[in-house]
Design a protein around this motif. Structure first.
Motif, PDB file in Angstrom:
ATOM      1  N   PHE A  72      23.276  43.705  13.246  1.00  0.00           N
ATOM      2  CA  PHE A  72      24.252  42.798  13.793  1.00  0.00           C
ATOM      3  C   PHE A  72      24.258  41.229  13.141  1.00  0.00           C
ATOM      4  O   PHE A  72      25.227  40.308  13.513  1.00  0.00           O
ATOM      5  N   GLY A  73      23.244  40.867  12.160  1.00  0.00           N
ATOM      6  CA  GLY A  73      23.288  39.832  11.493  1.00  0.00           C
ATOM      7  C   GLY A  73      24.447  39.420  10.599  1.00  0.00           C
ATOM      8  O   GLY A  73      25.296  40.504   9.882  1.00  0.00           O
ATOM      9  N   GLY A  74      25.035  38.300  10.773  1.00  0.00           N
ATOM     10  CA  GLY A  74      26.526  38.090  10.240  1.00  0.00           C
ATOM     11  C   GLY A  74      27.601  38.511  10.808  1.00  0.00           C
ATOM     12  O   GLY A  74      28.708  38.215  10.633  1.00  0.00           O
ATOM     13  N   LYS A  75      27.442  39.219  11.997  1.00  0.00           N
ATOM     14  CA  LYS A  75      28.535  39.984  12.734  1.00  0.00           C
ATOM     15  C   LYS A  75      28.586  39.079  14.246  1.00  0.00           C
ATOM     16  O   LYS A  75      29.824  39.209  14.927  1.00  0.00           O
ATOM     17  N   VAL A  76      27.691  38.536  14.563  1.00  0.00           N
ATOM     18  CA  VAL A  76      27.738  37.641  15.849  1.00  0.00           C
ATOM     19  C   VAL A  76      27.051  36.304  15.445  1.00  0.00           C
ATOM     20  O   VAL A  76      26.730  36.136  14.549  1.00  0.00           O
ATOM     21  N   ALA A  77      27.564  35.503  16.556  1.00  0.00           N
ATOM     22  CA  ALA A  77      27.256  33.833  16.101  1.00  0.00           C
ATOM     23  C   ALA A  77      25.616  33.878  16.277  1.00  0.00           C
ATOM     24  O   ALA A  77      24.878  34.853  17.057  1.00  0.00           O
ATOM     25  N   GLU A  78      25.003  32.864  15.838  1.00  0.00           N
ATOM     26  CA  GLU A  78      23.678  32.574  15.506  1.00  0.00           C
ATOM     27  C   GLU A  78      23.068  32.544  17.093  1.00  0.00           C
ATOM     28  O   GLU A  78      21.882  33.348  17.311  1.00  0.00           O
ATOM     29  N   PRO A  79      23.613  31.769  17.839  1.00  0.00           N
ATOM     30  CA  PRO A  79      22.883  31.832  19.252  1.00  0.00           C
ATOM     31  C   PRO A  79      22.814  33.372  19.750  1.00  0.00           C
ATOM     32  O   PRO A  79      21.566  33.671  20.502  1.00  0.00           O
ATOM     33  N   THR A  80      23.768  34.007  19.738  1.00  0.00           N
ATOM     34  CA  THR A  80      23.781  35.529  20.238  1.00  0.00           C
ATOM     35  C   THR A  80      22.674  36.549  19.587  1.00  0.00           C
ATOM     36  O   THR A  80      22.048  37.128  20.063  1.00  0.00           O
ATOM     37  N   LEU A  81      22.507  36.220  18.137  1.00  0.00           N
ATOM     38  CA  LEU A  81      21.659  36.816  17.451  1.00  0.00           C
ATOM     39  C   LEU A  81      19.964  36.214  17.866  1.00  0.00           C
ATOM     40  O   LEU A  81      19.448  37.419  17.907  1.00  0.00           O
ATOM     41  N   GLN A  82      19.895  35.166  18.040  1.00  0.00           N
ATOM     42  CA  GLN A  82      18.693  34.789  18.756  1.00  0.00           C
ATOM     43  C   GLN A  82      18.233  35.712  19.748  1.00  0.00           C
ATOM     44  O   GLN A  82      16.892  35.999  20.025  1.00  0.00           O
ATOM     45  N   ILE A  83      19.353  35.632  20.848  1.00  0.00           N
ATOM     46  CA  ILE A  83      18.872  36.452  22.266  1.00  0.00           C
ATOM     47  C   ILE A  83      18.519  37.822  21.736  1.00  0.00           C
ATOM     48  O   ILE A  83      17.652  38.327  22.406  1.00  0.00           O
ATOM     49  N   LEU A  84      19.386  38.389  20.867  1.00  0.00           N
ATOM     50  CA  LEU A  84      19.325  39.805  20.513  1.00  0.00           C
ATOM     51  C   LEU A  84      17.743  40.036  20.013  1.00  0.00           C
ATOM     52  O   LEU A  84      17.155  40.923  20.300  1.00  0.00           O
ATOM     53  N   LEU A  85      17.482  39.144  19.087  1.00  0.00           N
ATOM     54  CA  LEU A  85      16.296  39.344  18.351  1.00  0.00           C
ATOM     55  C   LEU A  85      15.097  38.989  19.446  1.00  0.00           C
ATOM     56  O   LEU A  85      13.968  39.823  19.443  1.00  0.00           O
ATOM     57  N   ALA A  86      15.102  38.334  20.226  1.00  0.00           N
ATOM     58  CA  ALA A  86      14.282  37.889  21.267  1.00  0.00           C
ATOM     59  C   ALA A  86      14.223  39.180  22.143  1.00  0.00           C
ATOM     60  O   ALA A  86      12.988  39.348  22.672  1.00  0.00           O
ATOM     61  N   ALA A  87      15.337  39.823  22.651  1.00  0.00           N
ATOM     62  CA  ALA A  87      15.234  40.825  23.522  1.00  0.00           C
ATOM     63  C   ALA A  87      14.809  42.212  22.738  1.00  0.00           C
ATOM     64  O   ALA A  87      13.749  42.761  23.342  1.00  0.00           O
ATOM     65  N   ALA A  88      15.003  42.204  21.502  1.00  0.00           N
ATOM     66  CA  ALA A  88      14.269  43.339  20.620  1.00  0.00           C
ATOM     67  C   ALA A  88      12.724  43.180  20.459  1.00  0.00           C
ATOM     68  O   ALA A  88      12.232  44.373  20.500  1.00  0.00           O
ATOM     69  N   GLU A  89      12.411  41.993  20.559  1.00  0.00           N
ATOM     70  CA  GLU A  89      11.046  41.955  20.245  1.00  0.00           C
ATOM     71  C   GLU A  89      10.219  42.122  21.547  1.00  0.00           C
ATOM     72  O   GLU A  89       8.923  42.577  21.234  1.00  0.00           O
ATOM     73  N   GLN A  90      10.635  42.140  22.600  1.00  0.00           N
ATOM     74  CA  GLN A  90       9.932  42.558  24.037  1.00  0.00           C
ATOM     75  C   GLN A  90       9.887  43.998  23.910  1.00  0.00           C
ATOM     76  O   GLN A  90      10.643  44.819  23.397  1.00  0.00           O
ATOM     77  N   GLU A  91       9.097  44.414  24.783  1.00  0.00           N
ATOM     78  CA  GLU A  91       8.898  46.161  25.237  1.00  0.00           C
ATOM     79  C   GLU A  91       9.570  46.293  26.345  1.00  0.00           C
ATOM     80  O   GLU A  91       9.247  45.875  27.340  1.00  0.00           O
ATOM     81  N   TRP A  92      10.477  47.219  26.386  1.00  0.00           N
ATOM     82  CA  TRP A  92      11.061  47.413  27.568  1.00  0.00           C
ATOM     83  C   TRP A  92      10.683  49.146  28.077  1.00  0.00           C
ATOM     84  O   TRP A  92      10.491  49.846  27.177  1.00  0.00           O
ATOM     85  N   SER A  93      11.029  49.177  29.171  1.00  0.00           N
ATOM     86  CA  SER A  93      10.385  50.585  29.784  1.00  0.00           C
ATOM     87  C   SER A  93      11.125  51.670  29.039  1.00  0.00           C
ATOM     88  O   SER A  93      10.386  52.939  28.762  1.00  0.00           O
ATOM     89  N   THR A  94      12.548  51.511  28.918  1.00  0.00           N
ATOM     90  CA  THR A  94      13.205  52.723  28.404  1.00  0.00           C
ATOM     91  C   THR A  94      14.615  52.010  27.728  1.00  0.00           C
ATOM     92  O   THR A  94      14.931  50.688  27.960  1.00  0.00           O
ATOM     93  N   PRO A  95      15.017  52.705  26.747  1.00  0.00           N
ATOM     94  CA  PRO A  95      16.402  52.082  26.057  1.00  0.00           C
ATOM     95  C   PRO A  95      17.474  52.163  27.166  1.00  0.00           C
ATOM     96  O   PRO A  95      18.299  50.822  27.027  1.00  0.00           O
ATOM     97  N   ARG A  96      17.346  52.764  28.276  1.00  0.00           N
ATOM     98  CA  ARG A  96      18.572  52.450  29.117  1.00  0.00           C
ATOM     99  C   ARG A  96      18.168  51.190  29.953  1.00  0.00           C
ATOM    100  O   ARG A  96      19.338  50.303  30.016  1.00  0.00           O
ATOM    101  N   GLU A  97      16.907  50.714  30.223  1.00  0.00           N
ATOM    102  CA  GLU A  97      16.706  49.387  30.830  1.00  0.00           C
ATOM    103  C   GLU A  97      16.956  48.240  29.706  1.00  0.00           C
ATOM    104  O   GLU A  97      17.354  47.228  30.045  1.00  0.00           O
ATOM    105  N   PHE A  98      16.551  48.574  28.462  1.00  0.00           N
ATOM    106  CA  PHE A  98      16.952  47.602  27.293  1.00  0.00           C
ATOM    107  C   PHE A  98      18.522  47.274  27.484  1.00  0.00           C
ATOM    108  O   PHE A  98      18.916  46.188  27.402  1.00  0.00           O
ATOM    109  N   ARG A  99      19.306  48.209  27.677  1.00  0.00           N
ATOM    110  CA  ARG A  99      20.828  48.195  27.459  1.00  0.00           C
ATOM    111  C   ARG A  99      21.205  47.369  28.843  1.00  0.00           C
ATOM    112  O   ARG A  99      21.768  46.432  28.947  1.00  0.00           O
ATOM    113  N   THR A 100      20.560  47.817  30.160  1.00  0.00           N
ATOM    114  CA  THR A 100      20.663  46.990  31.514  1.00  0.00           C
ATOM    115  C   THR A 100      20.407  45.634  31.233  1.00  0.00           C
ATOM    116  O   THR A 100      21.043  44.634  31.669  1.00  0.00           O
ATOM    117  N   GLY A 101      19.181  45.364  30.420  1.00  0.00           N
ATOM    118  CA  GLY A 101      18.858  44.190  30.306  1.00  0.00           C
ATOM    119  C   GLY A 101      19.784  43.077  29.482  1.00  0.00           C
ATOM    120  O   GLY A 101      20.217  41.952  29.863  1.00  0.00           O
TER     121      GLY A 101
END
Length: 277
Positions: A72-101
């Motif tokens: 997603f780098g270069g495809k979304v605005a920098e603020p959105t990328l910051q949130i995406l990276l912050a979300a990916a850095e966390q540990e989620w119970s399941t991929p489905r819950e990551f999506r819901t998050g």
């Protein structure tokens, strides 16, 4: 959500709030982050391997953020990328819950945008009124509930109904809900309106009346309910002529039926019971 996912979402939500708070144009930033997160969720829904990779707890947070940045780098605005990276850095119970998050974070971003624009309460009301509209329009709701229909087709149908009649915040939220329903359109919109009330620190009272409430009646009712329940109340109202008079109030699982229809039903029950004595 399980505990790990709730903790992950809470951490990223704090970062999201701070990002919007510090933005030079908070409303525009919030709307853009929300809209882009919704589009990313659509992409993840269509790419199972990617959805699993960005929420794989067996690899490091650095590896997950690397995948996000590559895709997603270069495809979304920098603020959105910051949130995406912050979300990916966390540990989620399941991929489905990551999506819901990510969906919840997108909704929160738009809610914060509405708040910054002074329209949070208005959006809450519009979402609820839209739910009552769909509850009345059974044919429309059936079309929007069709899980075999393409999401874009359903979104286009709803967009034609609400375009120019609601705020941009309500439109973005409603189209997301319709495109990726959790339950059904009516219940999903009610739930979202309730989330907005929660953000304002209020408990929802769903009020059905035979005739519409005016501002004075709404204020008096709010004060009475707040005194009864000991907390701030948000009135979500609808008109139901079949009540004949009075009102029905729902707060959580509690129902207060002061309608003429309810009184007549109770009277018939009492008469029938007395007749059998």
């Amino acid at each position: 959500m399980k505990a790990a996912s709730r903790e992950a979402q809470a951490k990223v939500s704090e970062q999201l709030d701070q990002l919007i708070q510090n933005s030079d144009n908070a409303v525009a930033t919030a709307m853009n982050v929300g809209a882009e997160l919704f589009l990313i969720v659509d992409q993840l829904d269509g790419e199972r391997a990617l959805r699993i990779a960005v929420a794989d707890s067996s690899v490091t947070g650095e590896q997950r953020t690397g995948v996000m940045r590559d895709v997603f780098g270069g495809k979304v605005a920098e603020p959105t990328l910051q949130i995406l990276l912050a979300a990916a850095e966390q540990e989620w119970s399941t991929p489905r819950e990551f999506r819901t998050g990510l969906v919840n974070l997108g909704r929160r971003a738009i809610a914060r945008g509405a708040e910054k624009d002074g329209k949070l309460e208005q959006v809450e009301g519009e979402l609820y009124q839209l739910s009552t509209l769909l509850e009345r329009e059974k044919d429309l709701t059936q079309l929007l509930s069709d899980r075999t229909a393409v999401s874009e087709k359903k979104r286009g149908l709803l967009a034609n109904v609400i375009y120019g009649k609601v705020t941009m915040f309500t439109e973005a939220l409603a189209l997301q809900v319709i495109g990726r329903p959790r339950h059904n359109p009516v219940d999903d919109l009610v739930a979202l309106a309730t989330e907005f009330a929660d953000l304002r620190g209020k408990t929802v009272a769903r009020v059905a009346t035979a005739e519409g409430l005016n501002d004075s009646q709404r204020d008096v009712l709010t004060q009475k309910l707040e005194k009864i329940y000991g907390r701030e109340i948000a009135i979500h109202s609808e008109v139901d002529p079949s009540l004949l008079g009075g009102m029905v109030i729902r707060v959580g699982d509690e129902v207060i039926d002061g309608s003429t229809r309810g009184k007549l039903a109770r009277l018939r029950t009492d008469v029938a019971a007395n007749a059998t004595l």
